[in-house]
Motif scaffolding. Structure first.
Motif, short mmCIF file in Angstrom:
data_model
loop_
_atom_site.label_atom_id
_atom_site.label_comp_id
_atom_site.label_asym_id
_atom_site.label_seq_id
_atom_site.Cartn_x
_atom_site.Cartn_y
_atom_site.Cartn_z
N GLU A 224 -6.87 -9.18 14.17
CA GLU A 224 -5.94 -8.04 14.17
C GLU A 224 -4.98 -8.04 15.34
O GLU A 224 -4.40 -7.01 15.69
CB GLU A 224 -6.71 -6.71 14.12
N GLU A 225 -4.77 -9.20 15.95
CA GLU A 225 -3.86 -9.30 17.09
C GLU A 225 -2.76 -10.32 16.81
O GLU A 225 -2.95 -11.27 16.04
CB GLU A 225 -4.61 -9.70 18.36
N PHE A 226 -1.61 -10.14 17.46
CA PHE A 226 -0.50 -11.10 17.42
C PHE A 226 -0.08 -11.42 15.98
O PHE A 226 0.11 -12.59 15.62
CB PHE A 226 -0.85 -12.39 18.16
N LEU A 227 0.06 -10.40 15.17
CA LEU A 227 0.42 -10.61 13.77
C LEU A 227 1.93 -10.65 13.59
O LEU A 227 2.65 -9.81 14.13
CB LEU A 227 -0.16 -9.49 12.90
N THR A 228 2.41 -11.61 12.82
CA THR A 228 3.82 -11.63 12.44
C THR A 228 3.99 -10.74 11.20
O THR A 228 3.14 -10.75 10.30
CB THR A 228 4.29 -13.05 12.11
N PRO A 229 5.05 -9.97 11.14
CA PRO A 229 5.20 -9.01 10.05
C PRO A 229 5.73 -9.60 8.74
O PRO A 229 5.79 -8.91 7.73
CB PRO A 229 6.20 -8.01 10.61
N THR A 230 6.11 -10.89 8.74
CA THR A 230 6.81 -11.46 7.59
C THR A 230 6.03 -11.31 6.29
O THR A 230 6.56 -10.82 5.28
CB THR A 230 7.11 -12.97 7.83
N PHE A 231 4.75 -11.74 6.30
CA PHE A 231 3.96 -11.68 5.06
C PHE A 231 3.77 -10.24 4.60
O PHE A 231 3.74 -9.96 3.40
CB PHE A 231 2.61 -12.36 5.24
N PHE A 232 3.62 -9.31 5.55
CA PHE A 232 3.45 -7.91 5.19
C PHE A 232 4.72 -7.37 4.53
O PHE A 232 4.67 -6.70 3.50
CB PHE A 232 3.10 -7.07 6.42
N ILE A 233 5.86 -7.69 5.11
CA ILE A 233 7.13 -7.22 4.56
C ILE A 233 7.35 -7.76 3.15
O ILE A 233 7.81 -7.05 2.25
CB ILE A 233 8.30 -7.64 5.48
N GLN A 234 6.99 -9.03 2.94
CA GLN A 234 7.23 -9.67 1.64
C GLN A 234 6.13 -9.38 0.63
O GLN A 234 6.22 -9.81 -0.52
CB GLN A 234 7.38 -11.18 1.84
N SER A 235 5.08 -8.68 1.05
CA SER A 235 3.96 -8.45 0.14
C SER A 235 4.13 -7.20 -0.71
O SER A 235 3.35 -6.96 -1.63
CB SER A 235 2.65 -8.34 0.94
N THR A 236 5.13 -6.38 -0.40
CA THR A 236 5.30 -5.12 -1.15
C THR A 236 5.72 -5.41 -2.58
O THR A 236 6.40 -6.39 -2.86
CB THR A 236 6.33 -4.21 -0.46
N HIS A 237 5.35 -4.51 -3.48
CA HIS A 237 5.61 -4.74 -4.90
C HIS A 237 7.10 -4.78 -5.22
O HIS A 237 7.52 -5.44 -6.18
CB HIS A 237 4.93 -3.65 -5.73
N ASN A 238 7.92 -4.07 -4.44
CA ASN A 238 9.35 -4.04 -4.76
C ASN A 238 10.13 -5.20 -4.15
O ASN A 238 11.37 -5.21 -4.19
CB ASN A 238 9.97 -2.71 -4.34
N THR A 239 9.43 -6.19 -3.60
CA THR A 239 10.11 -7.36 -3.04
C THR A 239 10.92 -8.09 -4.10
O THR A 239 12.03 -8.57 -3.84
CB THR A 239 9.08 -8.33 -2.41
N VAL A 240 10.40 -8.19 -5.32
CA VAL A 240 11.07 -8.93 -6.39
C VAL A 240 12.43 -8.32 -6.69
O VAL A 240 13.46 -9.00 -6.66
CB VAL A 240 10.21 -8.96 -7.67
N ALA A 241 12.45 -7.02 -6.97
CA ALA A 241 13.72 -6.34 -7.28
C ALA A 241 14.67 -6.42 -6.09
O ALA A 241 15.88 -6.59 -6.27
CB ALA A 241 13.44 -4.88 -7.66
N GLY A 242 14.13 -6.29 -4.87
CA GLY A 242 14.95 -6.36 -3.68
C GLY A 242 15.59 -7.72 -3.48
O GLY A 242 16.78 -7.83 -3.14
N GLN A 243 14.81 -8.78 -3.69
CA GLN A 243 15.34 -10.14 -3.50
C GLN A 243 16.40 -10.48 -4.54
O GLN A 243 17.39 -11.15 -4.24
CB GLN A 243 14.18 -11.16 -3.59
N ILE A 244 16.21 -10.01 -5.77
CA ILE A 244 17.23 -10.24 -6.81
C ILE A 244 18.53 -9.53 -6.42
O ILE A 244 19.62 -10.09 -6.53
CB ILE A 244 16.73 -9.75 -8.19
N ALA A 245 18.41 -8.30 -5.94
CA ALA A 245 19.58 -7.54 -5.52
C ALA A 245 20.29 -8.20 -4.34
O ALA A 245 21.53 -8.28 -4.30
CB ALA A 245 19.18 -6.11 -5.16
N LEU A 246 19.51 -8.71 -3.39
CA LEU A 246 20.10 -9.40 -2.24
C LEU A 246 20.87 -10.64 -2.69
O LEU A 246 21.96 -10.92 -2.20
CB LEU A 246 19.01 -9.79 -1.23
#
Length: 353
Positions: free
Chosen positions: A104-126
């Motif tokens: 639980e230390e020194f965690l990078t947020p990348t995987f957490f940010i990309q793990s949300t269910h709305n990542t798919v719709a967001g990436q298509i929009a981007l």
């Protein structure tokens, strides 16, 4: 309500459904516990540097949505709506593994940010630089159907003309291990699976992404008219005939008007009884099944709607999908019935465009 048309359909699945004339090459695999999607060459669509940071769901959805928009001739949809049951579970697992490995230390947020269910719709929009309405539905086996309902309402209310609607789900190693442990996935000794007369519980698990462009105007490429969708969370098996009858009556359609019924037989004896009950309602319709071609997963109905679109457009039924030999001179109305493990029952009515 005004008509809503499905003007394009694209699918990445266990079958090679991105290629033309895929009808002739559909093959069922009933001996594997888990079926992997036939993935395209992502380098043709996504820069390698971006692709490396994307989960399988995002990559499949990006390519399927690209094909759907291209076929419909739409550069900027008025809305992007995506349904998913499990979301980007690969990145979820990676994040949780990092939490454990790093105490639980020194965690990078990348995987957490990309793990949300709305990542798919967001990436298509981007990727499209689309700033329009962007929404994700997470309703297990009705996720795509809720997305379709949202799009239909927006088009009927005049809020949008063309909407990109899709659904996607991926497999992850740990989740598949857990599904084997709790017998969601069929045991090896119960394989090969008998989809229509199964006496064992559990399913063969699949994955995939299906995307469609819904529009208020009929085009040269239109596949089908989306007539209506009905969703109910729980249903007693004795209520299946009335559930179907009420839905058809609501749409002024008789049982004999339904040319094709596509049922979600999954080889799970405990829950397939609903489909067997539905078969009794349609004595003169062509009865089809599809999960022996796609596997079972939360948004497997995307594959069935994709197949229904092609059946309506091409006016032919792949022999590998047939339950009975009933043939129709013209296929005008298709009813789709699906649920997941006996929950979230949904009916979708499509009419030839």
């Amino acid at each position: 309500m005004s008509a809503v048309y499905i003007n394009s359909a694209s699918c990445i699945s266990v079958q090679d459904t991105l290629k033309e004339n895929f009808f002739q090459d559909l093959k069922a695999d009933q001996s594997a516990q888990i079926l992997k999607a036939v993935e395209p060459n992502y380098k043709e669509f996504i820069p390698p540097a971006m692709s490396r940071r994307m989960s399988k769901t995002v990559k499949m959805s990006s390519v399927a949505s690209h094909h759907a928009l291209k076929e419909a001739g739409i550069e900027q949809p008025d809305a992007i709506i995506v349904g998913t049951g499990m979301g980007c579970s690969q990145d979820s697992e990676k994040f949780l593994k990092n939490v454990i490995d790093n105490k639980e230390e020194f965690l990078t947020p990348t995987f957490f940010i990309q793990s949300t269910h709305n990542t798919v719709a967001g990436q298509i929009a981007l990727g499209l630089q689309c700033h329009a309405y962007n929404f994700t539905y997470v309703n297990t086996s009705s996720s795509l159907e809720f997305s379709f309902l949202d799009a239909k309402l927006q088009i009927n209310d005049g809020e949008a003309d063309n909407i990109l609607v899709g659904a996607a789900d991926e497999q992850t190693n740990r989740t598949m291990e857990l599904y084997c442990l709790n017998n969601t996935i069929k045991k090896e000794e119960d394989l090969p699976a008998d989809y229509l007369h199964s006496e064992t519980d559990g399913v063969i698990w699949g994955e995939g992404a299906a995307f469609f462009v819904l529009g208020k105007e009929k085009t040269e490429n239109s596949y089908a008219k989306l007539k209506d969708i009905q969703i109910i969370n729980r249903l007693d098996i004795e209520e299946v005939p009335s559930f179907i009858a009420d839905f058809l009556a609501k749409n002024n359609v008789k049982h004999e008007d339904i040319d094709v019924v596509i049922l979600g037989f999954s080889s799970d004896a405990a829950s397939d009884v609903y489909y067997a009950k539905a078969m009794d309602v349609f004595q003169n319709s062509a009865l089809l099944y599809y999960k022996h071609l796609s596997g079972e997963f939360n948004t497997a109905s995307g594959f069935s709607i994709f197949m229904a679109c092609h059946i309506l457009k091409e006016q032919q039924i792949p022999g590998v999908m047939r339950i009975n030999p009933e043939k129709k001179a013209e296929i005008r109305n298709i009813l789709l019935y699906n649920h997941l493990a006996g929950s979230d029952h949904n009916l979708t009515l499509l009419e030839r465009a």
